[in-house]
Design a protein around this motif. Structure first.
Motif, mmCIF file in Angstrom:
data_model
loop_
_atom_site.group_PDB
_atom_site.id
_atom_site.type_symbol
_atom_site.label_atom_id
_atom_site.label_comp_id
_atom_site.label_asym_id
_atom_site.label_seq_id
_atom_site.Cartn_x
_atom_site.Cartn_y
_atom_site.Cartn_z
ATOM 1 N N THR A 1 0.856 -1.190 0.000
ATOM 2 C CA THR A 1 0.000 0.000 0.000
ATOM 3 C C THR A 1 0.892 1.240 0.000
ATOM 4 O OG1 THR A 1 -0.050 0.100 2.408
ATOM 5 C CG2 THR A 1 -1.782 -1.190 1.373
ATOM 6 N N TYR A 2 0.371 2.295 -0.564
ATOM 7 C CA TYR A 2 1.036 3.599 -0.483
ATOM 8 C C TYR A 2 0.055 4.574 0.151
ATOM 9 C CZ TYR A 2 4.601 2.127 -3.906
ATOM 10 O OH TYR A 2 5.617 1.498 -4.555
ATOM 11 N N LEU B 1 5.529 -4.126 -8.029
ATOM 12 C CA LEU B 1 5.704 -5.567 -7.800
ATOM 13 C C LEU B 1 7.135 -6.001 -8.113
ATOM 14 C CD1 LEU B 1 4.612 -8.393 -7.163
ATOM 15 C CD2 LEU B 1 3.820 -8.546 -9.543
ATOM 16 N N LEU B 2 7.671 -5.484 -9.216
ATOM 17 C CA LEU B 2 9.037 -5.849 -9.595
ATOM 18 C C LEU B 2 10.032 -5.402 -8.517
ATOM 19 C CD1 LEU B 2 9.523 -7.329 -12.248
ATOM 20 C CD2 LEU B 2 10.490 -5.235 -13.178
ATOM 21 N N HIS B 3 9.823 -4.195 -8.003
ATOM 22 C CA HIS B 3 10.722 -3.691 -6.961
ATOM 23 C C HIS B 3 10.646 -4.538 -5.692
ATOM 24 C CE1 HIS B 3 10.677 0.562 -8.933
ATOM 25 N NE2 HIS B 3 11.368 -0.320 -9.632
ATOM 26 N N VAL B 4 9.440 -4.960 -5.340
ATOM 27 C CA VAL B 4 9.285 -5.799 -4.143
ATOM 28 C C VAL B 4 9.934 -7.162 -4.375
ATOM 29 C CG1 VAL B 4 7.601 -7.017 -2.697
ATOM 30 C CG2 VAL B 4 7.222 -4.615 -3.288
ATOM 31 N N MET B 5 9.732 -7.723 -5.575
ATOM 32 C CA MET B 5 10.288 -9.052 -5.861
ATOM 33 C C MET B 5 11.806 -9.035 -5.950
ATOM 34 S SD MET B 5 7.491 -10.921 -8.318
ATOM 35 C CE MET B 5 7.946 -9.998 -9.756
ATOM 36 N N GLY B 6 12.368 -7.856 -6.265
ATOM 37 C CA GLY B 6 13.815 -7.742 -6.363
ATOM 38 C C GLY B 6 14.447 -7.209 -5.085
ATOM 39 N N ALA B 7 13.668 -7.115 -4.019
ATOM 40 C CA ALA B 7 14.156 -6.646 -2.723
ATOM 41 C C ALA B 7 14.662 -5.201 -2.760
ATOM 42 C CB ALA B 7 15.239 -7.575 -2.162
ATOM 43 N N LEU B 8 14.136 -4.439 -3.727
ATOM 44 C CA LEU B 8 14.440 -3.002 -3.759
ATOM 45 C C LEU B 8 13.484 -2.257 -2.838
ATOM 46 C CD1 LEU B 8 15.004 -1.956 -7.486
ATOM 47 C CD2 LEU B 8 16.577 -1.586 -5.605
ATOM 48 N N ASP B 9 12.348 -2.898 -2.581
ATOM 49 C CA ASP B 9 11.321 -2.296 -1.746
ATOM 50 C C ASP B 9 10.715 -3.410 -0.891
ATOM 51 O OD1 ASP B 9 9.651 -0.421 -0.692
ATOM 52 O OD2 ASP B 9 8.522 -0.047 -2.537
ATOM 53 N N ARG B 10 10.116 -3.027 0.229
ATOM 54 C CA ARG B 10 9.557 -4.031 1.143
ATOM 55 C C ARG B 10 8.051 -4.109 1.007
ATOM 56 N NH1 ARG B 10 13.359 -4.812 5.400
ATOM 57 N NH2 ARG B 10 15.016 -3.246 5.299
ATOM 58 N N PRO B 11 7.491 -5.324 1.092
ATOM 59 C CA PRO B 11 6.027 -5.434 1.096
ATOM 60 C C PRO B 11 5.487 -5.042 2.474
ATOM 61 C CG PRO B 11 7.004 -7.610 1.360
ATOM 62 C CD PRO B 11 8.156 -6.637 1.190
ATOM 63 N N ASN B 12 4.224 -4.632 2.529
ATOM 64 C CA ASN B 12 3.592 -4.399 3.831
ATOM 65 C C ASN B 12 3.275 -5.721 4.511
ATOM 66 O OD1 ASN B 12 2.750 -2.113 1.905
ATOM 67 N ND2 ASN B 12 2.536 -1.229 3.943
ATOM 68 N N ARG B 13 2.882 -6.688 3.676
ATOM 69 C CA ARG B 13 2.651 -8.044 4.178
ATOM 70 C C ARG B 13 3.123 -9.026 3.126
ATOM 71 N NH1 ARG B 13 -2.825 -9.667 5.012
ATOM 72 N NH2 ARG B 13 -3.695 -7.599 4.688
ATOM 73 N N GLY B 14 3.341 -10.274 3.541
ATOM 74 C CA GLY B 14 3.791 -11.295 2.608
ATOM 75 C C GLY B 14 5.301 -11.399 2.617
ATOM 76 N N ASP B 15 5.804 -12.372 1.884
ATOM 77 C CA ASP B 15 7.249 -12.597 1.881
ATOM 78 C C ASP B 15 7.756 -12.865 0.468
ATOM 79 O OD1 ASP B 15 9.814 -12.878 2.867
ATOM 80 O OD2 ASP B 15 9.541 -14.969 3.476
ATOM 81 N N VAL B 16 8.997 -12.479 0.258
ATOM 82 C CA VAL B 16 9.680 -12.775 -0.999
ATOM 83 C C VAL B 16 10.882 -13.637 -0.646
ATOM 84 C CG1 VAL B 16 10.999 -11.802 -2.918
ATOM 85 C CG2 VAL B 16 8.936 -10.641 -2.115
ATOM 86 N N VAL B 17 11.015 -14.777 -1.308
ATOM 87 C CA VAL B 17 12.155 -15.661 -1.075
ATOM 88 C C VAL B 17 12.929 -15.762 -2.389
ATOM 89 C CG1 VAL B 17 12.916 -17.946 -0.328
ATOM 90 C CG2 VAL B 17 10.834 -16.942 0.639
#
Ligand SMILES: Nc1ncnc2c1ncn2[C@@H]1O[C@H](COP(=O)(O)OP(=O)(O)OP(=O)(O)O)[C@@H](O)[C@H]1O
Ligand SMILES: [Mg+2]
Length: 232
Positions: free
Chosen positions: A12-13, A50-66
């Motif tokens: 969310t923003y 989404l791409l930024h979150v999946m690349g660990a450039l940005d953090r999700p509010n919830r959920g996880d990226v492995v």
């Protein structure tokens, strides 16, 4: 083990009026080695987010990226930067090459920053520039390269550190048809040859058509779609 596993990603923003913008509403995506996935969707749908979150450039509010077995959860900014440097390559719509350095120096840069010896960095960079068809242009600065050549240099740079995951955001967005096709061919071939996981955001039906799966991001969720639905 998949290269990328995104689970229940919520992002969310805060909007200008103080309200909350729900951009990603629980996105799941798993990408295996050697697999190419295309993500399409309307402008503002949240593809870059989404791409930024999946690349660990940005953090999700919830959920996880492995990424390659390593969860981003609970990591410091420094740890995320390290994870990115070891595992992820990015290609954006604009090349972001350093203007005062040659193509070769630009591709060597991530390796030199990571502590690779100059001779070895140079060897790897030359090999990658050969793969993207730029051996004859390696001493050119970005301003002395065409748009297509700049993007191919950016691809070589993204692959310099031997990432397992390559994320591309509209990589051919401002290239003409011929240069775009050349870039698409190089990207899909490299993903196969190097057995990396490639996730590419694109409006381009030809690029999406090269992917094993095409996913539509709408209402904050991903769903399988058919490339034929994309306008060219
Ligand atoms: N840092 C931010 N702060 C607040 N809102 C943001 C931020 N970044 C993006 N947004 C909003 O989130 C939404 C999704 O943006 P995003 O850039 O992910 O879209 P996109 O699908 O990549 O669009 P495009 O196809 O135009 O590149 C947009 O409405 C945008 O205004
Ligand atoms: Mg975008």
């Amino acid at each position: 083990m998949p290269v990328l596993k995104a689970q229940g990603i919520v992002k969310t923003y805060r909007g200008g009026d103080g309200g909350v913008l729900n951009i990603l509403n629980g996105v799941d995506l798993t990408v295996e080695r050697g697999e190419m996935v295309a993500i399409v969707g309307a402008s503002g749908a949240g593809k870059s987010t989404l791409l930024h979150v999946m690349g660990a450039l940005d953090r999700p509010n919830r959920g996880d990226v492995v990424i390659d077995g390593e969860s981003v959860e609970g990591r410091t900014d420094e740890e995320l930067a390290l994870l990115r440097n070891r595992k992820v390559g990015f290609v954006f719509q604009f090349h972001h090459l350093l203007r005062e350095f040659s193509a070769l120096e630009n591709v060597m840069m991530p390796l030199r920053i990571g502590g690779t010896e100059p001779a070895e960095a140079r060897k790897r960079a030359e090999e990658l520039l050969a793969r993207v068809g730029l051996t004859a242009r390696k001493h050119h600065r970005p301003s002395q390269l065409s748009g297509g050549e700049q993007q191919r240099t950016a691809v070589a740079r993204a692959l310099a550190t031997d990432p397992v995951l390559l994320l591309a955001d509209e990589p051919s967005g401002h290239l003409d048809h011929g240069n775009a096709e050349r870039l698409h061919e190089i990207l899909s071939k490299l993903a196969r040859d190097l057995e990396i996981a490639l996730v590419v955001v694109t409006h381009n039906a030809s690029l999406a058509g090269r992917a094993g799966r095409c996913l539509l991001l709408a209402d904050g969720l991903l769903a399988e779609t058919e490339v034929g639905r994309l306008a060219t």
